[in-house]
Design a protein around this motif. Structure first.
Motif, PDB file in Angstrom:
ATOM      1  N   LEU A  13      61.471 -94.025  47.741  1.00 49.22           N
ATOM      2  CA  LEU A  13      60.416 -93.082  48.127  1.00 49.22           C
ATOM      3  C   LEU A  13      59.382 -93.776  49.009  1.00 49.22           C
ATOM      4  CD1 LEU A  13      58.937 -90.374  47.958  1.00 49.22           C
ATOM      5  CD2 LEU A  13      57.951 -91.118  45.773  1.00 49.22           C
ATOM      6  N   HIS A  26      49.441 -92.784  42.800  1.00 47.97           N
ATOM      7  CA  HIS A  26      50.642 -92.119  42.284  1.00 47.97           C
ATOM      8  C   HIS A  26      51.252 -92.977  41.175  1.00 47.97           C
ATOM      9  CE1 HIS A  26      54.647 -89.886  43.385  1.00 47.97           C
ATOM     10  NE2 HIS A  26      54.372 -89.859  42.092  1.00 47.97           N
ATOM     11  N   HIS A  32      53.905 -93.655  37.939  1.00 41.22           N
ATOM     12  CA  HIS A  32      55.284 -93.323  37.596  1.00 41.22           C
ATOM     13  C   HIS A  32      55.605 -93.748  36.164  1.00 41.22           C
ATOM     14  CE1 HIS A  32      56.792 -92.361  41.728  1.00 41.22           C
ATOM     15  NE2 HIS A  32      55.744 -93.088  42.063  1.00 41.22           N
ATOM     16  N   THR A  67      54.344 -88.847  38.232  1.00 31.33           N
ATOM     17  CA  THR A  67      55.756 -88.450  38.182  1.00 31.33           C
ATOM     18  C   THR A  67      56.343 -88.843  36.836  1.00 31.33           C
ATOM     19  OG1 THR A  67      56.107 -88.649  40.569  1.00 31.33           O
ATOM     20  CG2 THR A  67      58.047 -88.778  39.170  1.00 31.33           C
ATOM     21  N   ILE A  80      54.693 -84.366  39.167  1.00 30.86           N
ATOM     22  CA  ILE A  80      56.053 -84.183  39.674  1.00 30.86           C
ATOM     23  C   ILE A  80      57.035 -84.472  38.548  1.00 30.86           C
ATOM     24  CG2 ILE A  80      57.800 -85.038  41.296  1.00 30.86           C
ATOM     25  CD1 ILE A  80      55.523 -85.829  43.177  1.00 30.86           C
ATOM     26  N   VAL A  85      60.705 -82.195  42.041  1.00 32.57           N
ATOM     27  CA  VAL A  85      61.265 -82.946  43.175  1.00 32.57           C
ATOM     28  C   VAL A  85      62.340 -83.864  42.607  1.00 32.57           C
ATOM     29  CG1 VAL A  85      60.821 -84.513  45.085  1.00 32.57           C
ATOM     30  CG2 VAL A  85      59.042 -82.890  44.376  1.00 32.57           C
ATOM     31  N   ARG A  89      59.066 -83.605  50.493  1.00 32.80           N
ATOM     32  CA  ARG A  89      58.585 -82.731  49.419  1.00 32.80           C
ATOM     33  C   ARG A  89      57.429 -83.382  48.655  1.00 32.80           C
ATOM     34  NH1 ARG A  89      64.211 -80.554  46.769  1.00 32.80           N
ATOM     35  NH2 ARG A  89      62.782 -79.487  45.355  1.00 32.80           N
ATOM     36  N   THR A  90      57.499 -84.714  48.496  1.00 36.71           N
ATOM     37  CA  THR A  90      56.401 -85.435  47.842  1.00 36.71           C
ATOM     38  C   THR A  90      55.155 -85.405  48.714  1.00 36.71           C
ATOM     39  OG1 THR A  90      58.041 -86.905  46.807  1.00 36.71           O
ATOM     40  CG2 THR A  90      55.742 -87.622  46.782  1.00 36.71           C
ATOM     41  N   VAL A 143      53.152 -82.468  47.952  1.00 35.20           N
ATOM     42  CA  VAL A 143      52.393 -82.647  46.707  1.00 35.20           C
ATOM     43  C   VAL A 143      51.114 -83.429  46.986  1.00 35.20           C
ATOM     44  CG1 VAL A 143      52.453 -83.561  44.356  1.00 35.20           C
ATOM     45  CG2 VAL A 143      54.527 -82.582  45.363  1.00 35.20           C
ATOM     46  N   TYR A 144      51.196 -84.472  47.812  1.00 37.26           N
ATOM     47  CA  TYR A 144      50.005 -85.237  48.171  1.00 37.26           C
ATOM     48  C   TYR A 144      48.990 -84.351  48.894  1.00 37.26           C
ATOM     49  CZ  TYR A 144      52.728 -89.492  47.172  1.00 37.26           C
ATOM     50  OH  TYR A 144      53.470 -90.469  46.572  1.00 37.26           O
TER      51      TYR A 144
END
Length: 440
Positions: A29, A99, A101, A125, A155, A179, A364-365, A368-369
């Protein structure tokens, strides 16, 4: 009109050189976001002698903070002690979005809390599924509820994972995006020559732990070997359950039919996969499973347990699903062996290229941002009522933690003002983009 360029800090306890789905997700990513012109920096804990600032492919900057893992590659929860380091990195890199995870990462939770205290936009995420009954899940769900009470956007990697996260944390479904993961199809390609079906090779590549169904393999493998004399197994991976598999191999005298490879570096996974016909996944819980995508991209037919988000991953002609029970797993393997003559690895690989792409995941991310940056900025007094809804006692405790964290931020601003922290100059696409904008 050009899309807004973001400055993203990826935070997790799980990153290379450790190998796994979360690590691969963050890496790929980040690489695709760099190609889109965003600035991406990764923050994780030290791995062995790997400490300090390192640069990986395409100048992706990684902060290996000198903290040692405490349990299962997680740092010791300190809550407040990580604040000075997180604050310094955010200011130095002029970050706009943090972000985090993985729900199991303590570093992720702490960084998101500190970033929100400083007024930055945060995205989370979730890569795993958790239950609701056992003590560990109850504790983890309450921590997740605390972290996501004031999140900007979240996400999940599958629809099942989204439902699970919403139920566990109480977050509004409108804030949660689905996503999926993806696969590097350029790296995972089928063997140029089609394998003979005179001997069927079943490949297993997984961490050998309870959650990944290692105990299920102990019961399935002997029965499959008894029913199909031409079947051979290759098992890649390591973990506490490896001893059980080796004991099973000794007990049933399967040394010549079950090959144990141990831990397999990610760069060598493809060479292991293309030596087989069928990929076997025995996970007891799984939000998505990147390993299935890698196997399908290499042209292997997949047999997997029907758990979590796995049924969403591949079309029916690429996967045979079974309940997480030995008898049903053996039935699924039998069905997969019967399907093998009709499987074309090259066609399967081309289909995977159409279905999954990290570039698509990055785009797609990116959306979101954009949503996170556009969300309302709230102060401490506006945030506190959101935490009070987390429980009669827990809500008050969370508010106390939030107030202490805010006071700590004020102390850090007094002792080391943000103006006194040197900012890092940009290099690469974002720097070029900024220069172009200034010229205009």
């Amino acid at each position: 009109m050009d899309r807004q360029k973001h400055r993203i800090l990826m935070v997790s306890d799980f990153f290379f050189p450790n190998f796994g789905g979360v690590e691969s997700h963050i890496y790929y990513l980040s690489q695709c976001l760099l190609k889109l012109g965003h600035k991406v920096v990764v923050m994780t804990h030290a791995y062995g002698n790997r400490s300090g600032i390192r640069y990986v492919t395409n100048d992706l900057k990684v902060y290996y903070v000198p903290w040692r893992p405490f349990l299962m590659q997680n740092t010791l929860p300190t809550l407040f002690l990580t604040f000075p380091v997180v604050r310094t990195i955010i200011i130095r890199e002029r970050i706009s979005v943090v972000h985090g995870h993985q729900a199991f990462s303590t570093l992720c939770h702490e960084a998101l809390i500190h970033a929100r205290t400083m007024g930055y936009k945060v995205v989370f995420t979730d890569h795993s599924l958790y239950g609701f009954a056992d003590a560990g899940s109850i504790h983890m769900n309450k921590v997740l509820q605390f972290t996501l009470a004031d999140i900007d956007q979240a996400i999940c990697v599958s629809h099942t994972s989204k439902e699970n996260t919403v139920l566990r944390s109480g977050i509004s479904p409108e804030k949660v995006f689905m996503v999926p993961n993806a696969v590097d199809t350029a790296m995972f390609t089928p063997s140029p020559e089609r394998l003979s079906c005179d001997e069927i090779v079943i490949v297993v590549i997984s961490r050998l732990v309870y959650r990944k169904g290692a105990d299920l393999l102990v019961e399935v493998i002997p029965e499959v070997c008894r029913l199909f004399p031409k079947v051979r197994f290759i098992i890649g991976g390591d973990g506490p359950k490896r001893v059980r598999l080796e004991e099973m191999r000794e007990k049933f005298s399967l040394q010549d039919r079950v090959e144990m490879l141990g831990a397999v570096p990610h760069a060598q996974v493809r060479s292991v996969l293309i030596s087989g016909h069928i990929f076997l996944n025995s996970s007891l819980t799984e939000a998505f499973c990147i390993a299935i995508l890698e196997a399908a991209s290499c042209g292997l037919l997949t047999v997997s347990t029907r758990v979590g988000g796995v049924p969403e991953v591949l079309p029916d002609d690429m996967i045979v699903l079974a309940e997480p029970a030995p008898e049903d797993m053996v039935r699924a393997v039998r069905k997969a062996i019967d399907m093998l003559p009709g499987i074309n690895p090259q066609v399967m690989h081309l289909q995977m290229k159409k279905l999954y792409s990290w570039d698509d995941v990055a785009k797609r991310t990116e959306i979101v941002y954009d949503r996170a940056v556009q969300s309302l900025t709230t102060n401490l007094l506006d945030r506190l009522p959101q935490y009070l809804t987390c429980g009669v006692w827990a809500g008050k405790l969370f508010c106390l933690v939030l107030i202490i964290n805010y006071l700590l931020w004020c102390l850090l601003e007094f002792l080391q003002p943000a103006e006194g922290i040197e900012e890092v100059p940009d290099i690469g696409p974002l720097h070029a983009h900024s220069d172009l904008r200034d010229d205009l």
